[in-house]
Design a protein around this motif. Structure first.
Motif, PDB file in Angstrom:
ATOM      1  N   VAL A  81      -7.919  -4.285 -15.290  1.00 25.31           N
ATOM      2  CA  VAL A  81      -7.865  -2.823 -15.352  1.00 25.31           C
ATOM      3  C   VAL A  81      -6.410  -2.401 -15.540  1.00 25.31           C
ATOM      4  N   ASN A  82      -6.147  -1.681 -16.616  1.00 21.50           N
ATOM      5  CA  ASN A  82      -4.799  -1.196 -16.896  1.00 21.50           C
ATOM      6  C   ASN A  82      -4.584   0.171 -16.252  1.00 21.50           C
ATOM      7  N   PHE A  83      -3.340   0.435 -15.862  1.00 22.19           N
ATOM      8  CA  PHE A  83      -3.043   1.720 -15.237  1.00 22.19           C
ATOM      9  C   PHE A  83      -1.620   2.136 -15.593  1.00 22.19           C
ATOM     10  N   GLU A  84      -1.305   3.407 -15.327  1.00 28.51           N
ATOM     11  CA  GLU A  84       0.045   3.909 -15.520  1.00 28.51           C
ATOM     12  C   GLU A  84       0.360   4.966 -14.469  1.00 28.51           C
ATOM     13  N   PHE A  85       1.644   5.114 -14.184  1.00 31.04           N
ATOM     14  CA  PHE A  85       2.130   6.153 -13.274  1.00 31.04           C
ATOM     15  C   PHE A  85       2.739   7.286 -14.095  1.00 31.04           C
ATOM     16  N   SER A  86       2.583   8.497 -13.602  1.00 33.71           N
ATOM     17  CA  SER A  86       3.220   9.659 -14.217  1.00 33.71           C
ATOM     18  C   SER A  86       3.400  10.718 -13.130  1.00 33.71           C
ATOM     19  N   GLY A  87       3.753  11.931 -13.534  1.00 36.93           N
ATOM     20  CA  GLY A  87       3.969  13.007 -12.571  1.00 36.93           C
ATOM     21  C   GLY A  87       5.444  13.368 -12.484  1.00 36.93           C
ATOM     22  N   SER A  88       5.756  14.291 -11.596  1.00 36.72           N
ATOM     23  CA  SER A  88       7.139  14.761 -11.465  1.00 36.72           C
ATOM     24  C   SER A  88       8.018  13.774 -10.708  1.00 36.72           C
ATOM     25  N   ALA A  89       7.413  12.922  -9.878  1.00 40.60           N
ATOM     26  CA  ALA A  89       8.187  11.957  -9.097  1.00 40.60           C
ATOM     27  C   ALA A  89       8.855  10.938 -10.027  1.00 40.60           C
ATOM     28  N   ILE A  90      10.053  10.518  -9.656  1.00 37.76           N
ATOM     29  CA  ILE A  90      10.824   9.568 -10.457  1.00 37.76           C
ATOM     30  C   ILE A  90      10.753   8.192  -9.805  1.00 37.76           C
ATOM     31  N   GLU A  91      10.334   7.207 -10.593  1.00 33.01           N
ATOM     32  CA  GLU A  91      10.274   5.844 -10.066  1.00 33.01           C
ATOM     33  C   GLU A  91      11.674   5.366  -9.714  1.00 33.01           C
ATOM     34  N   THR A 131       4.799  15.202  -7.443  1.00 33.70           N
ATOM     35  CA  THR A 131       3.474  14.673  -7.778  1.00 33.70           C
ATOM     36  C   THR A 131       3.599  13.231  -8.252  1.00 33.70           C
ATOM     37  N   ILE A 132       2.712  12.394  -7.750  1.00 35.44           N
ATOM     38  CA  ILE A 132       2.594  11.014  -8.203  1.00 35.44           C
ATOM     39  C   ILE A 132       1.176  10.851  -8.742  1.00 35.44           C
ATOM     40  N   THR A 133       1.064  10.601 -10.042  1.00 36.22           N
ATOM     41  CA  THR A 133      -0.245  10.481 -10.687  1.00 36.22           C
ATOM     42  C   THR A 133      -0.468   9.037 -11.122  1.00 36.22           C
ATOM     43  N   VAL A 134      -1.605   8.487 -10.732  1.00 39.18           N
ATOM     44  CA  VAL A 134      -2.003   7.147 -11.168  1.00 39.18           C
ATOM     45  C   VAL A 134      -3.252   7.306 -12.038  1.00 39.18           C
ATOM     46  N   THR A 135      -3.198   6.750 -13.247  1.00 39.77           N
ATOM     47  CA  THR A 135      -4.300   6.883 -14.196  1.00 39.77           C
ATOM     48  C   THR A 135      -4.738   5.506 -14.676  1.00 39.77           C
ATOM     49  N   GLY A 142     -15.512  -4.549 -22.003  1.00 44.91           N
ATOM     50  CA  GLY A 142     -16.366  -3.400 -22.269  1.00 44.91           C
ATOM     51  C   GLY A 142     -16.617  -2.497 -21.082  1.00 44.91           C
ATOM     52  N   VAL A 143     -15.894  -2.714 -19.998  1.00 49.43           N
ATOM     53  CA  VAL A 143     -16.048  -1.855 -18.821  1.00 49.43           C
ATOM     54  C   VAL A 143     -15.425  -0.499 -19.119  1.00 49.43           C
ATOM     55  N   GLU A 144     -16.145   0.560 -18.813  1.00 47.64           N
ATOM     56  CA  GLU A 144     -15.703   1.898 -19.142  1.00 47.64           C
ATOM     57  C   GLU A 144     -14.932   2.525 -17.977  1.00 47.64           C
ATOM     58  N   LEU A 145     -14.328   3.678 -18.253  1.00 46.38           N
ATOM     59  CA  LEU A 145     -13.647   4.462 -17.218  1.00 46.38           C
ATOM     60  C   LEU A 145     -14.576   5.577 -16.768  1.00 46.38           C
ATOM     61  N   SER A 146     -14.638   5.795 -15.466  1.00 47.72           N
ATOM     62  CA  SER A 146     -15.472   6.874 -14.950  1.00 47.72           C
ATOM     63  C   SER A 146     -14.699   8.191 -15.018  1.00 47.72           C
ATOM     64  N   ASN A 147     -15.326   9.264 -14.538  1.00 49.27           N
ATOM     65  CA  ASN A 147     -14.649  10.558 -14.467  1.00 49.27           C
ATOM     66  C   ASN A 147     -13.617  10.600 -13.355  1.00 49.27           C
ATOM     67  N   TYR A 148     -13.532   9.536 -12.559  1.00 49.91           N
ATOM     68  CA  TYR A 148     -12.607   9.480 -11.428  1.00 49.91           C
ATOM     69  C   TYR A 148     -11.529   8.422 -11.671  1.00 49.91           C
ATOM     70  N   ALA A 149     -11.001   8.419 -12.882  1.00 53.57           N
ATOM     71  CA  ALA A 149     -10.014   7.407 -13.254  1.00 53.57           C
ATOM     72  C   ALA A 149      -8.580   7.877 -13.049  1.00 53.57           C
ATOM     73  N   THR A 150      -8.396   9.094 -12.564  1.00 53.40           N
ATOM     74  CA  THR A 150      -7.056   9.645 -12.339  1.00 53.40           C
ATOM     75  C   THR A 150      -6.964  10.236 -10.938  1.00 53.40           C
ATOM     76  N   LEU A 151      -5.856   9.951 -10.266  1.00 50.96           N
ATOM     77  CA  LEU A 151      -5.590  10.544  -8.951  1.00 50.96           C
ATOM     78  C   LEU A 151      -4.166  11.082  -8.937  1.00 50.96           C
ATOM     79  N   THR A 152      -4.021  12.367  -8.611  1.00 45.62           N
ATOM     80  CA  THR A 152      -2.706  12.986  -8.451  1.00 45.62           C
ATOM     81  C   THR A 152      -2.481  13.297  -6.981  1.00 45.62           C
ATOM     82  N   THR A 153      -1.368  12.829  -6.455  1.00 47.10           N
ATOM     83  CA  THR A 153      -1.033  13.068  -5.047  1.00 47.10           C
ATOM     84  C   THR A 153       0.183  13.972  -4.973  1.00 47.10           C
ATOM     85  N   ASN A 154      -0.006  15.153  -4.392  1.00 44.47           N
ATOM     86  CA  ASN A 154       1.121  16.032  -4.099  1.00 44.47           C
ATOM     87  C   ASN A 154       1.815  15.462  -2.869  1.00 44.47           C
TER      88      ASN A 154
END
Length: 270
Positions: A81-91, A131-135, A142-154
């Protein structure tokens, strides 16, 4: 009576024919696919949540773990499963990614894996929120992504009292001393007490006590400085977010009972 029985037999037979035309509910397999999701995004709070993390000393991160779930029958192959970080927070400033790379693997026959990172509360301002967003960006086999594939934490820090926030290297500002700060070090004694190694810039060893409501005291105590005994005492306030504190104090020499200093010490982290 015979006619009634005949009608009844016909009715029962017709009923059995109709029943055979319908499938037994609950036995059909409607969907046979597989998908992955972030478990923390499936809660009632939704895919955006707020978290406050306790203030930690400089260099100490607060661990955070997100669970990636696989929804399917057990698979014979591992799922990447691949993922990425985004959001206003700086790594590297507000958080560090602990999981290496940009993917996690759910082993064959298993149903979850974890994404780990740590929040660097010591780099957050008192009222700062990031904000720290993990997507989840994709999965293998062939495994798909659900509607809950992103989480943003304030994300923000919670500045509740911890004695660990008042341990380490500090600079001391002492009005009337010439304007030049000098270095001191505080060592933890217990959950509410620290000890200074250079009181008055005269090598004195004294203890300070903190309470949970923002107060700090220099309890009256006799310490040794320059080969003589001195009675020191005072009180002040602290900032649980920055670890800084100020104490109004007095210094009285034991041998003559005279007050040699009535001043303020302001301690700031180096």
């Amino acid at each position: 009576m015979k006619r009634f029985n005949l009608y009844l037999a016909i009715l029962l037979g017709f009923s059995m024919v109709l029943t055979g035309c319908f499938d037994d509910p609950g036995t059909d397999i409607v969907w046979e696919g597989s998908y992955v999701e972030i478990q923390e995004a499936t809660t009632a709070a939704g895919s955006t949540i707020s978290r406050a993390y306790a203030q930690q000393p400089n260099g100490v991160g607060t661990p955070v773990r997100l669970r990636v779930n696989l929804s399917s029958a057990a698979l014979n192959n591992p799922v990447t499963v691949n993922f990425e970080f985004s959001g206003s927070a700086i790594e590297g400033v507000h958080y560090n990614k602990v999981t290496s790379g940009n993917s996690v693997t759910i082993p064959a026959g298993e149903f979850y894996a974890y994404i780990d990172y740590e929040v660097l509360t010591f780099n957050f301002g008192t009222d700062e929120a990031q904000t720290i967003t993990v997507t989840l960006t994709g999965a293998s086999d062939g495994v798909e992504l659900s509607n809950y594939a992103t989480l943003t934490t304030n994300t923000r820090k919670e500045c509740s009292f911890s004695i660990a926030n008042f341990v380490g290297s500090y600079s001391c500002i002492e009005p009337g001393y010439g304007g030049s700060p000098y270095d001191v070090t505080f060592t933890e004694i217990d959950a509410t007490t620290v000890e200074i190694d250079n009181f008055w810039d005269f090598g004195g060893v004294a203890q300070y006590e903190f309470d949970a409501s923002g107060g700090v005291t220099l309890p009256e105590q006799t310490i040794q400085m320059g080969g003589e005994g001195w009675v020191v005492a005072g009180s002040g306030t602290y900032d649980p977010c920055t670890g800084s504190f100020s104490v109004d104090y007095t210094v009285v020499r034991v041998s003559d009972g005279l007050t040699y200093d009535d001043n303020t010490h302001t301690f700031n982290r180096n």
